[in-house]
Design a protein around this motif. Sequence first.
Motif, short mmCIF file in Angstrom:
data_model
loop_
_atom_site.label_atom_id
_atom_site.label_comp_id
_atom_site.label_asym_id
_atom_site.label_seq_id
_atom_site.Cartn_x
_atom_site.Cartn_y
_atom_site.Cartn_z
N UNK A 140 41.40 30.93 39.62
CA UNK A 140 40.82 30.12 38.54
C UNK A 140 39.54 29.45 38.99
N UNK A 141 39.51 28.92 40.21
CA UNK A 141 38.29 28.26 40.70
C UNK A 141 37.14 29.23 40.84
N UNK A 142 37.41 30.41 41.39
CA UNK A 142 36.35 31.41 41.55
C UNK A 142 35.85 31.90 40.19
N UNK A 143 36.77 32.11 39.25
CA UNK A 143 36.36 32.55 37.91
C UNK A 143 35.54 31.48 37.21
N UNK A 144 36.00 30.24 37.31
CA UNK A 144 35.28 29.14 36.68
C UNK A 144 33.90 28.96 37.31
N UNK A 145 33.82 29.07 38.64
CA UNK A 145 32.53 28.94 39.31
C UNK A 145 31.58 30.06 38.92
N UNK A 146 32.11 31.28 38.79
CA UNK A 146 31.26 32.40 38.40
C UNK A 146 30.74 32.23 36.97
N UNK A 147 31.63 31.85 36.05
CA UNK A 147 31.21 31.62 34.67
C UNK A 147 30.14 30.52 34.60
N UNK B 191 41.89 17.32 18.57
CA UNK B 191 43.04 18.21 18.66
C UNK B 191 42.77 19.49 19.42
N UNK B 192 41.82 19.46 20.36
CA UNK B 192 41.48 20.64 21.17
C UNK B 192 42.28 20.62 22.46
N UNK B 193 42.89 21.75 22.78
CA UNK B 193 43.66 21.84 24.01
C UNK B 193 42.74 21.86 25.22
N UNK B 194 43.09 21.09 26.21
CA UNK B 194 42.28 21.04 27.43
C UNK B 194 42.66 22.19 28.35
N UNK B 195 41.68 23.00 28.71
CA UNK B 195 41.90 24.16 29.57
C UNK B 195 40.78 24.26 30.59
N UNK B 196 41.05 24.96 31.69
CA UNK B 196 40.02 25.11 32.73
C UNK B 196 38.89 26.01 32.25
N UNK B 197 39.19 26.96 31.34
CA UNK B 197 38.16 27.87 30.86
C UNK B 197 37.46 27.35 29.60
#
Length: 282
Positions: free
Chosen positions: A75-82, A135-141
């Motif tokens: 997740x961290x690598x994907x988030x950092x790349x995005x 009412x937005x769900x909090x997500x890492x992406x």
Amino acid sequence: MDLPFLRRGLGLYACLFLLFLYGPMIVLTILSFQGPTGGPQFPLTDPGLYWYQHLLGLTETSRVSQLPVGGSLVRSLTLAFMTTVVATVLGVMSAEAFRTRFKGAGPAFYLIILGMMVPGVLVGLGMALFSNLLGIERTWWGTAFVLHVVYTYPFAFLVMLAIFNRFDRSVEEASMSLGVTPAETFRRVTFPIIFPGVLSAMLFSFTLSYDEFARTLFTAGRDLTLPLAIYGTFSVEVYPNIFAFGVLTTLFSFTLLVIYGLLMKRFTSRNTVRFKGQEVEA
């Protein structure tokens, strides 16, 4: 003034500064070779690679649970790349726009860099409250990704702004005088010249996003990124497996720097840029 004495004093100061900077990392590396019964203290007991094997799941179950590296690392690598892709593109586009004067440039500049000045905890808490309100769900992406871009975008923008401030416009003018469109000029002439700066902006964005904790704490939701997972692991007690993971993470960072250096050397060594069979001085 005694210049040799001054040079020796400055050299000693530089050495002490480097020792202060890298001393904790040296201690962390030594402790990562602690034995199975050892802890985060000296002296070492039965030194070896036990905690590296423990981290990789190559040892039997012990008193210490393994670090939740798998999913959180992805997740961290994907988030950092995005974040790197979006922040770098925005940084290049914004810096390109600031090459010409336009109305409201001053307020726009300060609005962009505001993202790097506001404390991360306040921004994260504000985003969490705003998400709950809508009412937005909090997500890492989702929510965390937005804040990471807001945080890293100013750094990419400032890097590219410095690159464009040293850019020779005559190169582009020579290209467009031959009837080449501005878009084609940017792709074939401008971008190859500014590419080292783009690499720097990407490196800034990736490392800042990969290590970000405060802005992610309130916005990542139930799926934790790597900094949050590690914090949850050693918030009660610290074990040497976290030191082993720190060493591996540092080696990964140095690998990125080596790749960055090789790419920089490759592109900065080019003194000319080829354009439609002709050479234009870069």
